[in-house]
Scaffold this motif. Structure first.
Motif, mmCIF file in Angstrom:
data_model
loop_
_atom_site.group_PDB
_atom_site.id
_atom_site.type_symbol
_atom_site.label_atom_id
_atom_site.label_comp_id
_atom_site.label_asym_id
_atom_site.label_seq_id
_atom_site.Cartn_x
_atom_site.Cartn_y
_atom_site.Cartn_z
ATOM 1 N N UNK A 25 0.833 -1.215 0.000
ATOM 2 C CA UNK A 25 0.000 0.000 0.000
ATOM 3 C C UNK A 25 0.864 1.260 0.000
ATOM 4 N N UNK A 26 1.971 1.233 0.732
ATOM 5 C CA UNK A 26 2.880 2.385 0.768
ATOM 6 C C UNK A 26 3.489 2.641 -0.612
ATOM 7 N N UNK A 27 3.946 1.580 -1.261
ATOM 8 C CA UNK A 27 4.558 1.731 -2.583
ATOM 9 C C UNK A 27 3.512 2.156 -3.613
ATOM 10 N N UNK A 28 2.287 1.665 -3.484
ATOM 11 C CA UNK A 28 1.220 2.090 -4.403
ATOM 12 C C UNK A 28 0.967 3.592 -4.276
ATOM 13 N N UNK A 29 0.869 4.072 -3.035
ATOM 14 C CA UNK A 29 0.636 5.506 -2.822
ATOM 15 C C UNK A 29 1.800 6.335 -3.385
ATOM 16 N N UNK A 30 3.004 5.861 -3.189
ATOM 17 C CA UNK A 30 4.177 6.583 -3.679
ATOM 18 C C UNK A 30 4.213 6.601 -5.207
ATOM 19 N N UNK A 31 3.943 5.471 -5.826
ATOM 20 C CA UNK A 31 3.911 5.417 -7.294
ATOM 21 C C UNK A 31 2.789 6.294 -7.849
ATOM 22 N N UNK A 32 1.667 6.360 -7.133
ATOM 23 C CA UNK A 32 0.575 7.238 -7.557
ATOM 24 C C UNK A 32 1.020 8.700 -7.493
ATOM 25 N N UNK A 33 1.755 9.066 -6.437
ATOM 26 C CA UNK A 33 2.262 10.437 -6.308
ATOM 27 C C UNK A 33 3.259 10.750 -7.427
ATOM 28 N N UNK A 34 4.069 9.773 -7.794
ATOM 29 C CA UNK A 34 5.043 9.963 -8.881
ATOM 30 C C UNK A 34 4.303 10.161 -10.204
ATOM 31 N N UNK A 35 3.293 9.329 -10.450
ATOM 32 C CA UNK A 35 2.505 9.448 -11.683
ATOM 33 C C UNK A 35 1.798 10.790 -11.738
ATOM 34 N N UNK A 36 1.260 11.212 -10.610
ATOM 35 C CA UNK A 36 0.580 12.510 -10.548
ATOM 36 C C UNK A 36 1.551 13.633 -10.905
ATOM 37 N N UNK A 37 2.768 13.541 -10.395
ATOM 38 C CA UNK A 37 3.796 14.543 -10.688
ATOM 39 C C UNK A 37 4.166 14.517 -12.173
ATOM 40 N N UNK A 38 4.187 13.315 -12.756
ATOM 41 C CA UNK A 38 4.546 13.188 -14.170
ATOM 42 C C UNK A 38 3.519 13.828 -15.100
ATOM 43 N N UNK A 39 2.245 13.763 -14.710
ATOM 44 C CA UNK A 39 1.204 14.312 -15.588
ATOM 45 C C UNK A 39 0.802 15.733 -15.212
ATOM 46 N N UNK A 40 1.395 16.269 -14.168
ATOM 47 C CA UNK A 40 1.113 17.655 -13.778
ATOM 48 C C UNK A 40 1.753 18.594 -14.796
ATOM 49 N N UNK A 51 14.152 13.717 -9.437
ATOM 50 C CA UNK A 51 12.766 14.171 -9.248
ATOM 51 C C UNK A 51 11.940 13.112 -8.521
ATOM 52 N N UNK A 52 12.160 11.842 -8.858
ATOM 53 C CA UNK A 52 11.457 10.748 -8.178
ATOM 54 C C UNK A 52 11.858 10.740 -6.706
ATOM 55 N N UNK A 53 13.132 10.970 -6.447
ATOM 56 C CA UNK A 53 13.624 10.998 -5.069
ATOM 57 C C UNK A 53 12.970 12.143 -4.285
ATOM 58 N N UNK A 54 12.768 13.294 -4.937
ATOM 59 C CA UNK A 54 12.106 14.416 -4.271
ATOM 60 C C UNK A 54 10.670 14.068 -3.918
ATOM 61 N N UNK A 55 9.989 13.347 -4.814
ATOM 62 C CA UNK A 55 8.614 12.922 -4.539
ATOM 63 C C UNK A 55 8.601 11.961 -3.345
ATOM 64 N N UNK A 56 9.538 11.019 -3.319
ATOM 65 C CA UNK A 56 9.608 10.062 -2.204
ATOM 66 C C UNK A 56 9.910 10.800 -0.904
ATOM 67 N N UNK A 57 10.802 11.781 -0.957
ATOM 68 C CA UNK A 57 11.130 12.583 0.229
ATOM 69 C C UNK A 57 9.890 13.305 0.736
ATOM 70 N N UNK A 58 9.125 13.879 -0.187
ATOM 71 C CA UNK A 58 7.901 14.594 0.175
ATOM 72 C C UNK A 58 6.887 13.635 0.821
ATOM 73 N N UNK A 59 6.765 12.443 0.257
ATOM 74 C CA UNK A 59 5.841 11.442 0.807
ATOM 75 C C UNK A 59 6.291 11.003 2.207
ATOM 76 N N UNK A 60 7.604 10.816 2.393
ATOM 77 C CA UNK A 60 8.131 10.412 3.702
ATOM 78 C C UNK A 60 7.871 11.504 4.734
ATOM 79 N N UNK A 61 8.021 12.762 4.322
ATOM 80 C CA UNK A 61 7.764 13.883 5.231
ATOM 81 C C UNK A 61 6.291 13.912 5.638
ATOM 82 N N UNK A 62 5.408 13.636 4.679
ATOM 83 C CA UNK A 62 3.968 13.569 4.998
ATOM 84 C C UNK A 62 3.706 12.504 6.052
#
Length: 154
Positions: A25-40, A51-62
């Motif tokens: 579930x954690x990896x699914x949420x993270x991949x969804x955040x990455x996909x969202x960033x890709x289509x933004x 950029x993927x690392x920044x998304x993961x960092x942001x998710x970890x901070x959340x």
């Protein structure tokens, strides 16, 4: 596809096969955040590993912030879940700097800024500009800013 993103997807597949609900579930949420960033933005694009690392960092901070909020609200079970998700994400991030390593980098940056003529608390911006690229993803911004303020005040 970037190597970090493909590693996340491979680990997700392994977690699903291994019936590891927390990890999947954690990896699914993270991949969804990455996909969202890709289509933004105006057009879809492939994110680089940085950029993927920044998304993961942001998710970890959340996850950290949510764990604190749940703990403060007396919801220990949810706090533990958020903390566990943060630990899963930590596997994909570079090792965080220790306080001593951070202090050393900040001291060097302050000396460099003072050599360039920056003095006192107003040197904060100049020091942050020097230290941020050296820290890049290995320490949270608030932690770096606090260390710089402390060094400039002392």
């Amino acid at each position: 596809m970037t190597t970090l993103k493909s590693r996340l997807q491979d680990d997700l597949t392994a977690a699903i096969k291994g019936r590891d609900e927390l990890r999947s579930s954690t990896l699914r949420m993270t991949l969804a955040a990455i996909t969202k960033e890709e289509v933004a933005g105006k057009e879809a694009r492939e994110l680089s590993d940085d950029e993927v690392q920044k998304v993961i960092t942001r998710e970890a901070k959340k996850r950290r912030e949510a764990a604190e909020a749940f703990a403060d609200g007396g919801r220990a079970a949810q706090a533990e879940r958020e903390q566990a998700e943060g630990e899963v994400l930590a596997d994909y991030l570079p090792k965080q700097l220790s306080d001593e390593e951070l202090d050393s980098l900040v001291a060097d940056a302050v000396a460099e800024a003072q050599a360039a003529g920056a003095e006192g608390p107003r040197a904060m911006g100049a020091v942050m500009k020097i230290v941020n690229p050296k820290v890049a993803g290995r320490a949270e911004g608030g932690r770096v800013a606090a260390a710089v303020k402390q060094r400039l005040a002392g």
